[in-house]
Design an enzyme around this catalytic site. Structure first.
Site, PDB file in Angstrom:
ATOM      1  N   ASP A  59       6.958   7.771 -15.020  1.00  0.00           N
ATOM      2  CA  ASP A  59       5.422   7.571 -14.518  1.00  0.00           C
ATOM      3  C   ASP A  59       4.635   6.150 -13.510  1.00  0.00           C
ATOM      4  O   ASP A  59       4.571   5.446 -14.054  1.00  0.00           O
ATOM      5  CB  ASP A  59       4.161   8.129 -14.900  1.00  0.00           C
ATOM      6  CG  ASP A  59       4.249   9.339 -15.008  1.00  0.00           C
ATOM      7  OD1 ASP A  59       4.848  10.366 -14.619  1.00  0.00           O
ATOM      8  OD2 ASP A  59       4.539   9.352 -16.980  1.00  0.00           O
ATOM      9  N   ASP A  96       9.984   2.446 -15.947  1.00  0.00           N
ATOM     10  CA  ASP A  96       9.086   3.628 -16.513  1.00  0.00           C
ATOM     11  C   ASP A  96       9.501   5.036 -15.699  1.00  0.00           C
ATOM     12  O   ASP A  96       9.672   4.395 -14.194  1.00  0.00           O
ATOM     13  CB  ASP A  96       8.234   2.851 -16.182  1.00  0.00           C
ATOM     14  CG  ASP A  96       6.395   3.756 -16.954  1.00  0.00           C
ATOM     15  OD1 ASP A  96       6.765   4.905 -17.418  1.00  0.00           O
ATOM     16  OD2 ASP A  96       5.741   3.721 -15.564  1.00  0.00           O
TER      17      ASP A  96
HETATM   18 MG   LIG Z   1       4.160   3.857 -15.470  1.00  0.00          MG
END
Ligand SMILES: [Mg+2]
Length: 249
Positions: free
Chosen positions: A21, A19
């Protein structure tokens, strides 16, 4: 017992799906702040000064984090018993529609990214280089439509063999997290079965996606003190920082 590598992964793992962020970049707090500004203005206009503000930790984790933008708007508003018309992607940021609120949030986010810059977690970049040096393939899997710009800003675009972000997901019609489709697409593009891929996520919706997709190993990254919730949502291991997984020299 599962045999583990020096980087804390089962030896069967051939690909790592990250992922963006909150795992690669410190943008989760920036997202949460932009959502808070958006929702609080909306709720204040609707309910007056006695409005119940958006909780940038609890509401963000439960209803917004990791989901595509419009899904985040819909899911949070539904938690308050509020339904808005969908509107369209081109809605102005002040439109009282799902898309309008989403566009407002994106405007605030980009403003914050432009003025504050984007910070990477250096330990994650070191970990990425180490797994690649060990011959594993890597993918970035983000709901963000700004993923590519953010990767360029931190000079990390070439650390990933494939990118499935908000732009690619829209092109291919892939539903976002908590559905596993974007992670599965990344594994497929890398030519690796889900059972031989590891997922690295900081969002509860990401844990759900990892579990639903049958991924071989799900690493929960706890930046905000939600270790138990990450385990409850399907993490195989939870760390505060990827450096805890193993020595990446
Ligand atoms: Mg995230």
């Amino acid at each position: 017992m599962t045999e583990m590598t020096r980087l804390g992964l089962p030896t069967t793992v051939q690909a790592c799906l990250f992922d963006l962020d909150g795992v690669v970049t410190r943008t989760a707090v920036v997202h949460a702040a932009a959502w808070k500004e958006t929702f609080d203005a909306f709720l204040r206009a609707r309910d007056g000064e006695g409005f119940r503000p958006f909780d940038a930790v609890a509401d963000y984790d439960e209803y917004v984090d990791g989901r595509p933008r419009a899904d985040g708007v819909r899911t949070f508003l539904a938690s308050r018993g509020i339904g808005l018309p969908e509107g369209g992607p081109g809605d102005p940021p002040d439109a009282e529609t799902v898309n309008g609120l989403g566009n407002r949030k994106n405007e605030l986010l980009l403003e914050r990214i432009r003025t504050g810059g984007v910070e990477a977690y250096d330990s994650t970049l070191r970990y990425l280089r180490a797994v690649r040096a060990d011959g594993l393939r890597t993918g970035i899997v983000s709901s963000s439509a700004n993923c590519r710009d953010v990767l360029r800003a931190i000079d990390a675009e070439d650390l990933f063999d494939v990118r499935i972000d908000g732009v690619v997901a829209a092109e291919r019609g892939l539903p976002g997290k908590p559905r596993p489709d974007t992670f599965l697409a990344a594994a497929r593009d890398l030519g690796v079965e889900a059972g031989r891929a590891a997922v690295f996520e900081d969002a509860l919706a990401g844990m759900d996606a990892g579990r639903a997709g049958g991924f071989g190993y799900v690493v929960g990254v706890d930046r905000v003190g939600q270790t138990e919730a990450l385990y409850a949502h399907g993490a195989d291991v939870v760390v505060k920082d990827l450096a805890e997984l193993g020595e990446a020299e």
